[in-house]
Design an enzyme around this catalytic site. Sequence first.
Site, mmCIF file in Angstrom:
data_model
loop_
_atom_site.group_PDB
_atom_site.id
_atom_site.type_symbol
_atom_site.label_atom_id
_atom_site.label_comp_id
_atom_site.label_asym_id
_atom_site.label_seq_id
_atom_site.Cartn_x
_atom_site.Cartn_y
_atom_site.Cartn_z
ATOM 1 N N ASN A 11 40.581 52.452 40.100
ATOM 2 C CA ASN A 11 41.957 52.171 39.221
ATOM 3 C C ASN A 11 42.016 51.889 37.813
ATOM 4 O O ASN A 11 42.873 51.714 37.143
ATOM 5 C CB ASN A 11 42.868 51.613 39.953
ATOM 6 C CG ASN A 11 43.131 52.267 41.424
ATOM 7 O OD1 ASN A 11 43.342 53.489 41.408
ATOM 8 N ND2 ASN A 11 42.891 51.270 42.589
ATOM 9 N N ARG A 18 48.780 51.653 34.253
ATOM 10 C CA ARG A 18 48.892 51.123 35.771
ATOM 11 C C ARG A 18 49.480 49.779 35.510
ATOM 12 O O ARG A 18 48.745 48.914 34.674
ATOM 13 C CB ARG A 18 47.491 51.010 36.219
ATOM 14 C CG ARG A 18 47.307 50.249 37.525
ATOM 15 C CD ARG A 18 45.773 50.034 37.684
ATOM 16 N NE ARG A 18 45.769 49.033 38.929
ATOM 17 C CZ ARG A 18 44.533 48.338 39.096
ATOM 18 N NH1 ARG A 18 43.546 48.271 38.318
ATOM 19 N NH2 ARG A 18 44.639 47.842 40.227
ATOM 20 N N ASN A 74 33.905 44.908 35.975
ATOM 21 C CA ASN A 74 35.061 44.507 36.590
ATOM 22 C C ASN A 74 35.354 45.264 37.768
ATOM 23 O O ASN A 74 35.358 46.442 37.957
ATOM 24 C CB ASN A 74 36.186 44.940 35.562
ATOM 25 C CG ASN A 74 37.503 44.685 36.199
ATOM 26 O OD1 ASN A 74 37.708 44.326 37.314
ATOM 27 N ND2 ASN A 74 38.605 44.559 35.591
ATOM 28 N N ALA A 77 39.464 46.284 42.874
ATOM 29 C CA ALA A 77 39.623 45.778 44.322
ATOM 30 C C ALA A 77 38.275 45.360 44.915
ATOM 31 O O ALA A 77 38.274 44.552 46.025
ATOM 32 C CB ALA A 77 40.583 46.788 44.899
ATOM 33 N N HIS A 80 36.938 42.006 46.036
ATOM 34 C CA HIS A 80 37.464 41.057 46.938
ATOM 35 C C HIS A 80 36.818 41.512 48.150
ATOM 36 O O HIS A 80 36.905 40.935 49.278
ATOM 37 C CB HIS A 80 38.982 41.230 47.082
ATOM 38 C CG HIS A 80 39.412 40.984 45.808
ATOM 39 N ND1 HIS A 80 39.612 39.533 44.943
ATOM 40 C CD2 HIS A 80 40.109 41.781 45.023
ATOM 41 C CE1 HIS A 80 40.037 40.108 43.825
ATOM 42 N NE2 HIS A 80 40.689 41.273 43.786
ATOM 43 N N ASP A 87 25.434 42.645 47.066
ATOM 44 C CA ASP A 87 23.865 42.902 47.286
ATOM 45 C C ASP A 87 23.340 43.695 46.234
ATOM 46 O O ASP A 87 22.130 43.515 45.965
ATOM 47 C CB ASP A 87 23.852 43.610 48.819
ATOM 48 C CG ASP A 87 24.168 42.602 49.851
ATOM 49 O OD1 ASP A 87 24.326 41.544 49.782
ATOM 50 O OD2 ASP A 87 24.319 42.999 50.975
ATOM 51 N N GLU A 98 31.418 38.658 35.221
ATOM 52 C CA GLU A 98 32.479 39.375 35.859
ATOM 53 C C GLU A 98 33.740 39.257 35.199
ATOM 54 O O GLU A 98 33.976 38.145 34.920
ATOM 55 C CB GLU A 98 32.528 38.473 37.133
ATOM 56 C CG GLU A 98 33.834 39.028 38.212
ATOM 57 C CD GLU A 98 33.955 38.206 39.294
ATOM 58 O OE1 GLU A 98 32.809 37.230 39.754
ATOM 59 O OE2 GLU A 98 34.994 38.202 39.928
ATOM 60 N N LEU A 101 40.918 41.456 34.031
ATOM 61 C CA LEU A 101 42.038 41.402 33.013
ATOM 62 C C LEU A 101 43.159 40.497 33.557
ATOM 63 O O LEU A 101 43.562 39.788 32.552
ATOM 64 C CB LEU A 101 42.702 42.834 33.065
ATOM 65 C CG LEU A 101 41.810 44.081 32.545
ATOM 66 C CD1 LEU A 101 42.082 45.291 33.286
ATOM 67 C CD2 LEU A 101 42.185 44.293 31.145
ATOM 68 N N SER A 102 43.597 40.436 34.709
ATOM 69 C CA SER A 102 44.578 39.369 35.087
ATOM 70 C C SER A 102 43.916 38.258 35.546
ATOM 71 O O SER A 102 42.341 38.107 35.845
ATOM 72 C CB SER A 102 45.297 40.040 36.207
ATOM 73 O OG SER A 102 44.586 40.242 37.348
ATOM 74 N N ARG A 107 47.289 35.012 41.487
ATOM 75 C CA ARG A 107 47.895 36.161 42.184
ATOM 76 C C ARG A 107 48.112 36.184 43.745
ATOM 77 O O ARG A 107 48.050 34.952 44.103
ATOM 78 C CB ARG A 107 47.454 37.432 41.855
ATOM 79 C CG ARG A 107 47.467 37.634 40.254
ATOM 80 C CD ARG A 107 46.986 39.044 39.785
ATOM 81 N NE ARG A 107 47.658 40.195 40.122
ATOM 82 C CZ ARG A 107 47.093 41.530 40.327
ATOM 83 N NH1 ARG A 107 46.003 41.560 39.600
ATOM 84 N NH2 ARG A 107 47.728 42.308 40.822
ATOM 85 N N ARG A 111 43.491 38.095 46.552
ATOM 86 C CA ARG A 111 42.578 38.361 45.195
ATOM 87 C C ARG A 111 42.044 37.073 44.913
ATOM 88 O O ARG A 111 41.147 37.120 43.904
ATOM 89 C CB ARG A 111 43.544 38.642 44.005
ATOM 90 C CG ARG A 111 44.231 39.965 44.413
ATOM 91 C CD ARG A 111 44.888 40.460 43.223
ATOM 92 N NE ARG A 111 46.033 41.401 43.459
ATOM 93 C CZ ARG A 111 45.507 42.660 43.698
ATOM 94 N NH1 ARG A 111 44.627 43.275 43.440
ATOM 95 N NH2 ARG A 111 46.604 43.598 44.109
#
Length: 146
Positions: A11, A18, A74, A77, A80, A87, A98, A101-102, A107, A111
Site C-alpha cells: 500500500n 492514501r 518500510n 502492515a 506487525h 527471518d 526500519e 511515516l506515521s 496509533r 501497530r
Amino acid sequence: MKKILIVNGPNLNLLGTREPDKYGQVTLEEIEKKMKEYGKGKNLRLEFFQSNSEGEIIDCIQKKAADINFLIINPGAYTHTSVAIRDTILGVKISTIEVHLSNIYSREEFRRKSLISDIALGVISGFGWYGYLLALDYINFIKEGN
Ligand code: DQA
C-alpha cells in the site's frame, strides 16, 4: 561506496492519496526522487523496490543481499505480522533501518508491535517522508564498514 536497498511494502505505492492525514500527500515516486537528490555526490548507491507481496519482498532482499551494505525498509502492515521478512533480514545479515511515516506507537494497539524493530539498527517512525532522508543521512554519517 555504500550500497543501499530501499524497500517499501504493501500500500505504500498509494502514498499521496492514501489516508493523507496519516501518511501525508507526497507520493512514493517523490520520496524516491528526494532520496536520489540527497544521495547525489555522497558516494551512496540507491536501489528502490516496492511490492504489495510478502514473497516478492523476501525474494528481492535475498537476491540483492550479496550486493548491498544497508537495507532501509518500510514493511507497511507486514511490520506487525511478518515472521518471514524478519527471518530474511536475520538470514542475510544486512544492517537494517526500519522506517514508518506515521508514529506506530501513537496509533492502534496492533501497530505498536513490530517484528522488525529489535533486529534493526534503528527505527524512525512519525516524521513522514522525511524519515527516509533521516535514515539515509545516518547511513551517510556512519563510518564505512559499520
Ligand atoms: C506504516 C505503518 C503501518 O502500520 C501501516 O500498515 C502502513 C504504513 C507507516 O509508514 O506509517 O502501511 O508502515
